[in-house]
Design an enzyme around this catalytic site. Structure first.
Site, short mmCIF file in Angstrom:
data_model
loop_
_atom_site.label_atom_id
_atom_site.label_comp_id
_atom_site.label_asym_id
_atom_site.label_seq_id
_atom_site.Cartn_x
_atom_site.Cartn_y
_atom_site.Cartn_z
N CYS B 10 0.84 -1.19 0.00
CA CYS B 10 0.00 0.00 0.00
C CYS B 10 0.88 1.25 0.00
O CYS B 10 2.09 1.17 0.11
CB CYS B 10 -0.92 0.02 1.21
SG CYS B 10 -0.05 0.38 2.75
N CYS B 13 3.23 1.62 2.96
CA CYS B 13 4.40 0.74 2.88
C CYS B 13 5.46 1.36 1.98
O CYS B 13 6.65 1.35 2.29
CB CYS B 13 4.00 -0.63 2.34
SG CYS B 13 2.72 -1.45 3.29
#
Lengths: 134, 77
Positions: B10, B13
């Protein structure tokens, strides 16, 4: 069986370690002001915080002051060295946790409405990296 | 030093990975940076909230994006 890990995308206020941030772009009319708005919206989309109107802060809105009091961090994105956003916060007695000045990131201020995604990304990255921490 | 960023890919991250890269560069340290995006491995590592950061196998951050300043303190030990 181990449960699936939860992703902390979106609103982080409810998860451990997440910070509730309020982001104020200066919203000026030169290119850097427009970039401040775009960066604030992208940061909001990425779950960094909530983008909020700097004019509302200037109006001393009581509801906003309450939300600021409940937030962990206040982030101001100013377009240029005039730092109007930071001055508005200062006049309202609001402590700033991170202050980003877009021209300090190497983006020139010009009175045009054109800007690039790369310029917005530079500002968004600076916020995530904490470059404007006071 | 082995630095691992655990997450399924995501935006948070990716931001944590980028912040780690900047912190390592600014510190001028030698480090292997690895992105762990395999959900089974993340579960087996006991991570309940992503993104997470492990340094030499020890979990340092979970469920948030640490900024560069904090990461530099973590990496300096």
């Amino acid at each position: 069986m181990a449960s699936k890990p939860e992703c902390a995308c979106g609103d982080t206020s409810a998860v451990a370690g997440g910070k509730k941030r309020i982001i104020f772009p200066c919203a000026g009319t030169a290119n850097v002001g427009l970039i401040s708005n775009a960066a604030a919206f992208q940061l909001a989309d990425e779950g960094y915080g909530v983008a909020t109107c700097i004019a509302l802060l200037g109006s001393a809105d009581t509801g906003l002051r309450r939300r600021i009091a409940e937030a962990d961090e206040v982030v101001i994105i100013d377009g240029c060295p005039a730092t109007c956003g930071a001055k508005i916060a200062d006049l309202q007695g609001i402590a700033i946790d991170q202050h980003i000045v877009i021209t300090a990131l190497g983006i020139d201020k010009v009175y045009e409405r054109n800007y690039t995604e790369e310029e917005v990304e530079r500002v968004v990255s600076a916020a995530w990296e904490g470059k404007g921490r006071t | 030093m082995k630095i691992e960023v655990l997450g399924t890919g995501c935006m948070k991250c990716k931001r944590l990975l980028k912040n780690v890269e900047v912190a390592v560069q600014e510190l001028g340290i030698a480090a292997e940076i690895k992105k762990v995006d395999d959900i089974t491995e993340i579960i087996n590592r006991g991570v309940m909230l992503t993104p997470a950061l492990a340094v030499d196998g020890e979990m340092k951050v979970s469920g948030r994006v640490a900024d560069v300043k904090e990461l530099k303190e973590i990496l300096k030990g």
